[in-house]
Scaffold this motif. Structure first.
Motif, short mmCIF file in Angstrom:
data_model
loop_
_atom_site.label_atom_id
_atom_site.label_comp_id
_atom_site.label_asym_id
_atom_site.label_seq_id
_atom_site.Cartn_x
_atom_site.Cartn_y
_atom_site.Cartn_z
N ASP A 168 -9.89 6.85 7.67
CA ASP A 168 -9.97 5.32 7.94
C ASP A 168 -8.56 4.61 8.10
N PHE A 169 -8.56 3.50 8.49
CA PHE A 169 -7.34 2.95 8.44
C PHE A 169 -7.38 1.49 7.27
N MET A 170 -6.20 0.99 6.77
CA MET A 170 -6.54 -0.31 6.32
C MET A 170 -6.14 -1.36 7.13
N GLY A 171 -4.96 -1.18 8.02
CA GLY A 171 -4.58 -2.38 8.80
C GLY A 171 -3.75 -3.24 8.07
N TRP A 172 -3.85 -4.55 8.48
CA TRP A 172 -2.77 -5.46 7.80
C TRP A 172 -3.17 -5.80 6.61
N MET A 173 -4.15 -5.69 5.98
CA MET A 173 -4.39 -6.10 4.38
C MET A 173 -5.73 -5.29 3.98
N GLY A 174 -6.09 -4.93 2.77
CA GLY A 174 -7.29 -4.19 2.32
C GLY A 174 -7.35 -4.03 0.84
N TYR A 175 -8.28 -3.50 0.37
CA TYR A 175 -8.83 -3.49 -1.00
C TYR A 175 -9.17 -1.87 -1.02
N VAL A 176 -8.84 -1.47 -2.50
CA VAL A 176 -9.25 -0.19 -2.69
C VAL A 176 -9.93 -0.18 -4.01
N ASN A 177 -10.96 0.59 -4.57
CA ASN A 177 -11.73 0.41 -5.87
C ASN A 177 -11.03 1.06 -6.98
N THR B 147 2.02 -6.15 5.14
CA THR B 147 3.06 -6.87 5.85
C THR B 147 2.69 -8.62 5.74
N GLU B 148 3.52 -9.26 5.60
CA GLU B 148 3.19 -10.65 5.63
C GLU B 148 2.90 -11.32 6.92
N SER B 149 3.67 -10.78 7.72
CA SER B 149 3.23 -11.33 9.33
C SER B 149 2.93 -10.03 10.20
N ILE B 150 1.94 -9.85 10.64
CA ILE B 150 1.62 -8.70 11.37
C ILE B 150 1.69 -8.94 13.09
N ASP B 151 2.24 -8.10 13.81
CA ASP B 151 2.63 -8.61 15.07
C ASP B 151 2.47 -6.92 15.74
N LEU B 152 1.35 -6.83 16.56
CA LEU B 152 1.31 -5.63 17.26
C LEU B 152 2.18 -5.33 18.32
N VAL C 80 4.54 -2.98 13.15
CA VAL C 80 3.53 -1.60 13.22
C VAL C 80 3.89 -0.22 12.37
N GLU C 81 5.15 -0.32 12.38
CA GLU C 81 5.69 0.76 11.60
C GLU C 81 5.55 0.56 10.08
N GLN C 82 5.67 -0.64 9.53
CA GLN C 82 5.40 -0.89 8.14
C GLN C 82 4.15 -0.69 7.75
N VAL C 83 3.04 -1.23 8.55
CA VAL C 83 1.53 -0.87 8.41
C VAL C 83 1.67 0.43 8.14
N ASN C 84 1.99 1.34 9.18
CA ASN C 84 1.68 2.77 9.25
C ASN C 84 2.21 3.46 7.88
N ARG C 85 3.37 2.84 7.65
CA ARG C 85 4.04 3.85 6.23
C ARG C 85 3.28 3.39 4.99
N VAL C 86 2.52 1.97 5.17
CA VAL C 86 1.65 2.00 3.77
C VAL C 86 0.48 2.81 4.09
N GLU C 87 -0.01 2.85 5.20
CA GLU C 87 -1.15 3.83 5.40
C GLU C 87 -0.81 5.21 4.98
N ILE C 88 0.41 5.81 5.26
CA ILE C 88 0.84 7.10 5.13
C ILE C 88 0.57 7.26 3.62
#
Length: 245
Positions: free
Chosen positions: A174-183, A209-214, A220-228
């Protein structure tokens, strides 16, 4: 920019009347996020159908029943209660629908899923991140919530980019992307690259990230690091075991 927030919950088989009451609760919480979300209508399934305001309980329940009957006819053998769903919009006509971002709110308790889609987010709202964060917060406020992800699509010039299919780190998770929630509880120390971590009920809201720009490699790298980091914590399920892209 088109944004689609997908919230996963424990599934529940509800009758059409219960679906209506559930929808009323959901839009009532969304009304606290932004004035655009104060009024809702049942989205027509064809040009011949009129929009029905949420205040018209009987008409909406009748429409849910009719659509469920049609689905049952097309796909015999499936559970009627599982097929009950509702699709709403925050505008009563085509012109205002486009002006407000062509918003669609899908509530499918039998599938354990809610989806809110907004087009031209950055053009319509002065603070797009704050609006989406508020939406994420209210749609994951119930203890039944298990996971949420935010998919972003962007076009620039003649090129269109999709985060989940083109830019997410893992194709098998799964991806989280820009923002998300985990229980489950998560701390800022566990995901240091996240722009914001906030405990929410028994779980956690995460903003990559506060501002996402694909089209910005650093964004994109910051979102990727969070998902890792999330994957290392076991917070991103394998595809097929949770949400898909």
């Amino acid at each position: 920019m088109k944004v689609r927030l997908v919230c996963k919950e424990v599934s529940a088989k509800l009758t059409p009347a219960m679906i209506y009451e559930e929808a009323i609760r959901r839009v009532s919480t969304l009304a606290t996020v932004h004035p655009h979300f104060e009024q809702w209508w049942l989205m027509p399934s064809s040009a011949r159908e009129p929009e029905i305001p949420m205040s018209d309980r009987e008409q909406i329940i009748t429409r849910i029943e009719a659509r469920s009957a049609y689905f049952d006819k097309q796909y015999p053998g499936t559970s009627s209660l599982a097929n009950h769903s509702i699709l709403l919009t925050n505008a009563p006509d085509e012109a205002s629908w486009r002006e407000r971002g062509s918003v669609a709110l899908s509530i499918r308790p039998g599938m354990g899923e809610l989806r809110l889609e907004i087009n031209r987010l950055e053009q319509i709202y002065d603070s797009p991140c704050d609006v989406m964060w508020g939406v994420l917060k209210v749609l994951t406020s119930r203890p039944q919530a298990t996971f949420a992800q935010t998919h972003v699509q962007q076009a620039r010039g003649g090129e269109r980019r999709h985060y989940s299919s083109q830019l997410a780190v893992f194709q098998h998770r799964d991806f989280m992307g820009w923002m998300g929630y985990v229980n489950q509880p998560v701390s800022a120390q566990q995901i240091p690259d996240a722009a914001r971590i906030e405990r929410h009920g028994s779980g956690t809201l995460i903003l990559a990230t506060e501002s996402i720009d694909l089209f910005d490699a650093h964004s994109v790298e910051q979102v990727n690091r969070v998902e890792i980091a999330m994957a290392e914590l076991g917070l991103l399920a394998m595809r097929g075991a949770g949400l898909g892209g």
